[in-house]
Design an enzyme around this catalytic site. Structure first.
Site, PDB file in Angstrom:
ATOM      1  N   ASP A  87      43.693  48.774  43.835  1.00  0.00           N
ATOM      2  CA  ASP A  87      42.843  47.948  42.962  1.00  0.00           C
ATOM      3  C   ASP A  87      42.979  46.489  43.331  1.00  0.00           C
ATOM      4  O   ASP A  87      43.817  45.804  42.784  1.00  0.00           O
ATOM      5  CB  ASP A  87      43.243  48.188  41.504  1.00  0.00           C
ATOM      6  CG  ASP A  87      42.370  47.431  40.530  1.00  0.00           C
ATOM      7  OD1 ASP A  87      41.319  46.921  40.946  1.00  0.00           O
ATOM      8  OD2 ASP A  87      42.750  47.349  39.339  1.00  0.00           O
ATOM      9  N   HIS A 123      47.523  48.509  38.028  1.00  0.00           N
ATOM     10  CA  HIS A 123      47.902  47.183  37.516  1.00  0.00           C
ATOM     11  C   HIS A 123      49.416  46.971  37.481  1.00  0.00           C
ATOM     12  O   HIS A 123      49.930  46.242  36.624  1.00  0.00           O
ATOM     13  CB  HIS A 123      47.277  46.929  36.135  1.00  0.00           C
ATOM     14  CG  HIS A 123      45.809  46.601  36.229  1.00  0.00           C
ATOM     15  ND1 HIS A 123      45.038  46.285  35.143  1.00  0.00           N
ATOM     16  CD2 HIS A 123      44.980  46.535  37.306  1.00  0.00           C
ATOM     17  CE1 HIS A 123      43.789  46.036  35.540  1.00  0.00           C
ATOM     18  NE2 HIS A 123      43.723  46.198  36.846  1.00  0.00           N
ATOM     19  N   HIS A 166      35.876  43.499  44.207  1.00  0.00           N
ATOM     20  CA  HIS A 166      36.675  42.343  43.810  1.00  0.00           C
ATOM     21  C   HIS A 166      37.883  42.190  44.709  1.00  0.00           C
ATOM     22  O   HIS A 166      38.494  43.161  45.136  1.00  0.00           O
ATOM     23  CB  HIS A 166      37.037  42.354  42.322  1.00  0.00           C
ATOM     24  CG  HIS A 166      38.098  43.291  41.883  1.00  0.00           C
ATOM     25  ND1 HIS A 166      39.435  43.018  41.989  1.00  0.00           N
ATOM     26  CD2 HIS A 166      38.026  44.509  41.291  1.00  0.00           C
ATOM     27  CE1 HIS A 166      40.143  44.028  41.466  1.00  0.00           C
ATOM     28  NE2 HIS A 166      39.308  44.944  41.046  1.00  0.00           N
ATOM     29  N   ASP A 214      35.187  49.466  43.416  1.00  0.00           N
ATOM     30  CA  ASP A 214      36.400  48.969  42.782  1.00  0.00           C
ATOM     31  C   ASP A 214      37.332  50.158  42.577  1.00  0.00           C
ATOM     32  O   ASP A 214      37.125  50.957  41.670  1.00  0.00           O
ATOM     33  CB  ASP A 214      36.023  48.320  41.435  1.00  0.00           C
ATOM     34  CG  ASP A 214      37.222  47.726  40.719  1.00  0.00           C
ATOM     35  OD1 ASP A 214      38.329  47.774  41.266  1.00  0.00           O
ATOM     36  OD2 ASP A 214      37.036  47.212  39.606  1.00  0.00           O
ATOM     37  N   GLU A 266      38.031  38.890  39.060  1.00  0.00           N
ATOM     38  CA  GLU A 266      37.506  40.042  38.318  1.00  0.00           C
ATOM     39  C   GLU A 266      38.469  40.465  37.224  1.00  0.00           C
ATOM     40  O   GLU A 266      38.069  40.813  36.117  1.00  0.00           O
ATOM     41  CB  GLU A 266      37.268  41.225  39.274  1.00  0.00           C
ATOM     42  CG  GLU A 266      36.560  42.418  38.640  1.00  0.00           C
ATOM     43  CD  GLU A 266      37.480  43.496  38.057  1.00  0.00           C
ATOM     44  OE1 GLU A 266      36.961  44.472  37.501  1.00  0.00           O
ATOM     45  OE2 GLU A 266      38.723  43.369  38.157  1.00  0.00           O
ATOM     46  N   GLU A 267      39.765  40.418  37.569  1.00  0.00           N
ATOM     47  CA  GLU A 267      40.780  40.965  36.664  1.00  0.00           C
ATOM     48  C   GLU A 267      40.968  40.128  35.400  1.00  0.00           C
ATOM     49  O   GLU A 267      41.621  40.568  34.463  1.00  0.00           O
ATOM     50  CB  GLU A 267      42.126  41.099  37.397  1.00  0.00           C
ATOM     51  CG  GLU A 267      42.109  42.079  38.581  1.00  0.00           C
ATOM     52  CD  GLU A 267      42.038  43.542  38.160  1.00  0.00           C
ATOM     53  OE1 GLU A 267      41.846  43.825  36.962  1.00  0.00           O
ATOM     54  OE2 GLU A 267      42.172  44.398  39.054  1.00  0.00           O
TER      55      GLU A 267
HETATM   56 ZN   LIG Z   1      39.582  46.677  39.913  1.00  0.00          ZN
END
Ligand SMILES: [Zn+2]
Length: 436
Positions: free
Chosen positions: A239, A400, A227, A300, A271-272
């Protein structure tokens, strides 16, 4: 990864879906691939840009009796429900009434639950087992004109409440009702209701970047995906700048390979916010196109600072969580494991829990596999013994967050996994006979 970091820095610190940082990431990757000679497609996908409810919803029995339920008490709109105003007969979908002692209803989870469902009716579905979104999507595929999901009925699972299910593609109004409403509607088959949602749903568009080799058998496609978007909070360099960089570099390095199979690289959008890019891509494929995809490899997060080498558990040898992947998934895991075994490097399994873009592929029976170095979970003592690092600490303490920058990368993990990815892609590019 430096390029992706620069893109984020120039665009408010993020590369999230719907932002200029995502679009710049898309253009960067697409240009590299075009220059390398790949056939590049920008594949449009939708996401929810905004949703607002303009007035309370309506749920009223109209026949044989007349009875209005109380909005935002007996039932709530499911955000981001499309607007709709439909009066139709209610049809129950595989309900368990009275409810089982423990939560176990699978109402609406399987497409077979809708065998015999009459298109144009309102689906009455019970909470349980699978996500609300799955139930709504299945109802949409069955031609439902609206959806009422009601709470399952066990103690603590009786009330209605509001919950954003991130799903709108069925295009029909949807509400969440308390158990009493569902039980009452189910008790009188043939009941007609009016269901109305008054909301404004605005969709945005992003693009998956799809790049395919010009050579190779188009009936035997090897797909490799990562992603491309980050979360709004940060630049997303581990990420998933790490997976993005590794598959991009693999594509660039193998541009002159006389591959025997078609190799298709996918850089997924959104994706998130619910695997939207990969989900809409797989949904848009015909049955014949799906059949031509022999396998899907997913990368990922491959350079987590407190990494473990985790391979998706294709054969379910760990016996944890989700079952084994589709046939062929075990062979993909084996091939990746061979890479680590040959170098005397340890590896562990990681459950096929559906938290990344392989989910839509395994859901339609395409075998999948890949590498993951860990997110917010804590490293175990066994993993510390195998890989070093610190047990009891998250694999990625910046998961994140704004600190997921180029300094949040473990160089050893990146180096090893980039090689493992190149090795596995190259092998499958020439030979997929291990995949049934
Ligand atoms: Zn990810």
């Amino acid at each position: 990864m430096n390029a992706l970091q620069s893109i984020a820095t120039a665009n408010g610190g993020t590369r999230a879906a719907g932002t200029p940082g995502y679009r710049a990431s898309r253009d960067y990757v697409a240009n590299k691939l075009r220059k390398a000679g790949y056939k590049v497609t920008l594949d449009p996908i939708n996401f929810v840009q905004s949703w607002a409810e303009n007035s309370p919803p309506t749920l009223t029995q109209t026949a044989p009796n007349s009875k209005a339920y109380v909005p935002n008490e007996d039932f709530f709109t499911f955000p981001p429900s499309p607007a709709g105003d439909v009066t139709a007969q209610v049809q129950a979908v595989d309900l368990t009434l009275p409810p089982a002692p423990t939560p176990s209803s699978t109402s609406g989870c399987e497409t077979a639950d809708f065998n015999g469902f009459v298109a144009g009716r309102i689906a009455l579905i019970q909470r349980g087992t699978c996500p609300y979104a799955t139930k709504v999507r299945n109802a949409g595929f069955a031609g439902a004109a609206g959806v009422i999901i009601f709470n399952e009925g066990q103690p603590g699972r009786t009330d209605a409440f509001t919950v954003d299910i991130g799903e709108w593609r069925a295009g029909i109004p949807m509400v969440f009702a308390d158990f009493a409403v569902g039980n009452e509607l189910a008790a009188a088959p043939g009941t007609t209701v009016r269901l109305k949602v008054d909301a404004t749903l605005k969709l945005g568009t992003d693009h998956n970047v799809i790049a395919e080799t010009r050579l190779g058998n188009p009936r035997n496609v090897v797909m490799v995906g990562a992603h491309l978007d980050s979360v709004p909070a940060g630049p997303g360099i581990n990420d998933n700048g790490s997976g993005t960089a590794a598959i991009l570099e693999t594509a660039l390095q193998m541009r002159l390979y006389p591959v025997r199979n078609k190799v298709r690289f996918a850089f997924w959008a959104a994706e998130e916010i619910g695997l939207l890019g990969s989900d809409q891509y797989v949904e848009g494929l015909s049955a014949a196109e799906r059949d031509r995809i022999r396998l899907y490899l997913n990368f990922d997060m491959i350079a987590s600072p407190n990494y473990a080498y985790k391979l998706y558990d294709g054969d379910n040898s760990d016996g944890e969580g989700s079952p084994a992947g589709p046939p062929g998934s075990a062979q993909i895991e084996r091939q990746l494991a061979n890479f680590f075994d040959r170098r005397g490097l340890g590896h562990v399994g990681t459950d096929f829990d559906g938290r990344s873009d392989y989910g839509p592929f395994i859901a339609v029976g395409i075998p999948a596999g890949g590498i993951f170095t860990g997110a917010e979970g804590l490293k175990t003592a066994e993993e510390q013994a195998l890989f070093g690092g610190t047990a009891g600490v998250a694999y990625d303490v910046c998961y994140h967050q704004a600190c997921d920058t180029t300094t949040n990368i473990n160089a050893t993990a990146l180096d090893v996994n980039a090689d493992a990815i190149a090795d596995s892609v190259a092998r499958f590019a020439f030979n997929t006979t291990a995949i049934p």
